[in-house]
Structures are given as structure tokens and as C-alpha cells.
Design an enzyme around this catalytic site. Structure first.
Site, PDB file in Angstrom:
ATOM      1  N   ARG A 115       5.462  -1.773  -7.045  1.00  0.00           N
ATOM      2  CA  ARG A 115       4.835  -0.476  -6.763  1.00  0.00           C
ATOM      3  C   ARG A 115       5.824   0.564  -6.250  1.00  0.00           C
ATOM      4  O   ARG A 115       5.490   1.748  -6.151  1.00  0.00           O
ATOM      5  CB  ARG A 115       3.710  -0.663  -5.736  1.00  0.00           C
ATOM      6  CG  ARG A 115       2.618  -1.624  -6.194  1.00  0.00           C
ATOM      7  CD  ARG A 115       1.493  -1.701  -5.178  1.00  0.00           C
ATOM      8  NE  ARG A 115       0.616  -2.824  -5.440  1.00  0.00           N
ATOM      9  CZ  ARG A 115      -0.432  -3.134  -4.689  1.00  0.00           C
ATOM     10  NH1 ARG A 115      -0.730  -2.409  -3.619  1.00  0.00           N
ATOM     11  NH2 ARG A 115      -1.188  -4.170  -5.000  1.00  0.00           N
TER      12      ARG A 115
ATOM     13  N   PRO B 217       3.180  -5.630   4.507  1.00  0.00           N
ATOM     14  CA  PRO B 217       3.678  -6.718   5.366  1.00  0.00           C
ATOM     15  C   PRO B 217       3.789  -6.270   6.821  1.00  0.00           C
ATOM     16  O   PRO B 217       4.230  -5.159   7.105  1.00  0.00           O
ATOM     17  CB  PRO B 217       5.055  -7.024   4.778  1.00  0.00           C
ATOM     18  CG  PRO B 217       4.982  -6.543   3.367  1.00  0.00           C
ATOM     19  CD  PRO B 217       4.086  -5.347   3.405  1.00  0.00           C
ATOM     20  N   GLU B 218       3.384  -7.159   7.730  1.00  0.00           N
ATOM     21  CA  GLU B 218       3.475  -6.881   9.149  1.00  0.00           C
ATOM     22  C   GLU B 218       4.609  -7.721   9.736  1.00  0.00           C
ATOM     23  O   GLU B 218       5.349  -8.384   9.006  1.00  0.00           O
ATOM     24  CB  GLU B 218       2.128  -7.173   9.813  1.00  0.00           C
ATOM     25  CG  GLU B 218       0.993  -6.336   9.223  1.00  0.00           C
ATOM     26  CD  GLU B 218      -0.360  -6.604   9.875  1.00  0.00           C
ATOM     27  OE1 GLU B 218      -0.400  -7.138  11.001  1.00  0.00           O
ATOM     28  OE2 GLU B 218      -1.390  -6.281   9.255  1.00  0.00           O
TER      29      GLU B 218
ATOM     30  N   HIS C 298      11.179  -5.002 -12.411  1.00  0.00           N
ATOM     31  CA  HIS C 298      10.962  -4.490 -11.060  1.00  0.00           C
ATOM     32  C   HIS C 298      12.040  -4.974 -10.087  1.00  0.00           C
ATOM     33  O   HIS C 298      11.905  -4.792  -8.875  1.00  0.00           O
ATOM     34  CB  HIS C 298       9.578  -4.879 -10.553  1.00  0.00           C
ATOM     35  CG  HIS C 298       8.453  -4.364 -11.397  1.00  0.00           C
ATOM     36  ND1 HIS C 298       8.359  -3.045 -11.773  1.00  0.00           N
ATOM     37  CD2 HIS C 298       7.371  -4.995 -11.939  1.00  0.00           C
ATOM     38  CE1 HIS C 298       7.280  -2.880 -12.509  1.00  0.00           C
ATOM     39  NE2 HIS C 298       6.671  -4.044 -12.627  1.00  0.00           N
TER      40      HIS C 298
ATOM     41  N   ARG D 128      -5.538   7.293  28.243  1.00  0.00           N
ATOM     42  CA  ARG D 128      -5.758   7.434  26.801  1.00  0.00           C
ATOM     43  C   ARG D 128      -7.205   7.138  26.441  1.00  0.00           C
ATOM     44  O   ARG D 128      -7.740   6.085  26.778  1.00  0.00           O
ATOM     45  CB  ARG D 128      -4.838   6.507  26.015  1.00  0.00           C
ATOM     46  CG  ARG D 128      -3.364   6.879  26.070  1.00  0.00           C
ATOM     47  CD  ARG D 128      -2.532   5.904  25.260  1.00  0.00           C
ATOM     48  NE  ARG D 128      -2.799   6.034  23.838  1.00  0.00           N
ATOM     49  CZ  ARG D 128      -1.964   6.603  22.963  1.00  0.00           C
ATOM     50  NH1 ARG D 128      -0.823   7.118  23.391  1.00  0.00           N
ATOM     51  NH2 ARG D 128      -2.255   6.659  21.695  1.00  0.00           N
TER      52      ARG D 128
END
Length: 281
Positions: A119, A2-3, A100, A160
Site C-alpha cells: 500500500r 503495526p503497534e 512491492h 485533562r
């Protein structure tokens, strides 16, 4: 993984049911997820009232009235489930297996909030009153904050040679951005993800910052992107994946008007980058 939009969507779904409510009962059904959980987690949470539910980068933070902060990360498959009488529109997918369910909080209102993680790449920790946390200490500004400006990016990118996509995924530069939304923002800004970060001028950085914010706003409004495991707190899928312009669209036509290009995929630092070589420079 997830972002920012997925975590913010979950935070907004949880907020009415957790913020301002007392945790009448806390259960810890295993001692660890990705890392060991605090042995006194149940004692600290039981009876505490959540005074604020916040997001920092991809983390959820629940401030407690007795001091300290509950810190949570969803990992790859973590879900926050909300259940209780009278919660119309909230449902538990039958495919979510109860074994879970690792941390379960029941509020004084009778609402149950469950951290389910098949997981076990998620994490639950406590930040003691007055302490910091190593996962938060070195995060850059939030992309929606005023501190995340074209001038700030220019300073951080100066000199950079690393590709701009890699630089934007560096959580020390900007917090919360992930692979999906960086791909989409770079496409909107017309910037090749392989371009050296230090070779992008101020005008293009200004455009990029705007598109990053637009993509995130649109994704949050859509409930995030559900590719594998993400669900909103209500149990619903997010649907921003239907708006992807380049992510996971290798070989398909570029969506920009009058662009004859085709979306390509390259691998950068072990992650797939999708871009149009015709309109992204």
C-alpha cells in the site's frame, strides 16, 4: 497499523541479520513510499555497517558506522523480509508480490533484507549525523521505561477532560501504544475508555501502568498480533490476537471471572473502543 509489539518483534527478527553486518549492496526500486525517499539513500547505505538496530515508538532505527541513522516505518502493510542461504525457519509467503519490494539490502554475509509494502504507507528516511527528525522529536517516554510511571501519568493527565483512551494514544504522552493494546490494558485495569484522563486516581494509574507493560510483554512474546498484514521477520504470523479479551469481541461475554457483562463497541475519535460496561468504570 503495526503497534509497538509488532515493530519490536520485527526488530528482534532482523537484529541478528543486520546488526553488526556491512551492507554490501543497497537497491532503491522506486523514489517514494508515503513520502519521497532520500535521493542518496543507495550511496549512503552501500558499504555502511549497521552498528545497532533500535526501536523508538513504532519506528525502526539502524545506526550506521559512517554516521547517520536509517529510519523506517512499516505503515499499514509494510513487511521486512529476510532471505538467504542457510536461514532455516525463514520463508517468503508466495502471496507477497515482488513488485512491492521497494528497498533491498544485501549484507556481506549474503543475507537479503527487503522492505515490501503493497500500500506504500510506510516510509524510509535518513537522519543525517547530528540531526534530529520531526517524527521523533516530540515522542513521549517508552511504556517499558522507568520514566513512564504512575506519577508521570498523573502529571500528564492532570486536568485533562479527554478520554483516557485518547490520552494514551497521544504519542507525545507515551510512545508506541496503539488501539489494540490500549483497549486490552484498560480492560485489565477495569477503567472505562471513556473516562476523563484527569479523573483517574493514583492507585488506578499504578494498576494501569502495570497492565500496559504486561500486555506489551505478552504480545511481544507472542510475536505481535496478525490481523491483516503483520508478519514476523521469519514470515510467521503473530498469534496474540488469540488472546484478545475485548478487542474485536463485541457482543461476546466478558472474560473476567464472575463478571456477567458483555463486550461493547463505541467509536472514539474515529477508532473502535471495546470494553465491558459492567467491570470497567
Amino acid at each position: 497499523m503495526p503497534e509497538l509489539p509488532e515493530v519490536e518483534t520485527v526488530r528482534r527478527g532482523l537484529q541478528p541479520h543486520l546488526e553488526g553486518h556491512r551492507i554490501a549492496r543497497a537497491e532503491m526500486r522506486r523514489p517514494d513510499l508515503r513520502w519521497p525517499m532520500p535521493v542518496d539513500l543507495v550511496q549512503v547505505l552501500t558499504g555502511a555497517t549497521v552498528t545497532a538496530l533500535r526501536r523508538r515508538s513504532k519506528y525502526l532505527l539502524a545506526d550506521l558506522d559512517r554516521g547517520g541513522i536509517l529510519l523506517m516505518h512499516l505503515g499499514m502493510s509494510g513487511r521486512m523480509l529476510v532471505e538467504g542461504a542457510g536461514l532455516a525457519g525463514f520463508h517468503r509467503d508466495p502471496g507477497i508480490i515482488a513488485r512491492h519490494d521497494h528497498v533491498v539490502l544485501t549484507t556481506e554475509a549474503g543475507t537479503t533484507i527487503t522492505f515490501n509494502d503493497a500500500r506504500r504507507f510506510g516510509m524510509v528516511d535518513l537522519i543525517r549525523d547530528g540531526d534530529s527528525h520531526p517524527l521523533l522529536d516530540h515522542l513521549g517516554p517508552e511504556p517499558m521505561d522507568a520514566a513512564f510511571s504512575p506519577a508521570y501519568l498523573a502529571a500528564r493527565f492532570d486536568g485533562r477532560r479527554a478520554p483516557v483512551k485518547q490520552a494514551l494514544l497521544d504519542q507525545r504522552i507515551v510512545a508506541g501504544l496503539g488501539n489494540i493494546y490500549v483497549n486490552e490494558a484498560l480492560w485489565r485495569a477495569g477503567i472505562d475508555p471513556r473516562r476523563a484522563a484527569g479523573r483517574i486516581g493514583m492507585a488506578r494509574l499504578t494498576t494501569l501502568v502495570g497492565h500496559i507493560r504486561d500486555v506489551l510483554d505478552e504480545a511481544i512474546a507472542a510475536g505481535g498480533s496478525s490481523l491483516r498484514d503483520h508478519r514476523q521477520a521469519s514470515g510467521e504470523l503473530g498469534y496474540f490476537q488469540h488472546s484478545f479479551a475485548v478487542y474485536d469481541r463485541e457482543g461476546q461475554p466478558c472474560g473476567k471471572a464472575d463478571c456477567p457483562g458483555t463486550v461493547r463497541r463505541v467509536v472514539q475519535s474515529g477508532r473502535s473502543s471495546f470494553y465491558c460496561p459492567t467491570c470497567q468504570r
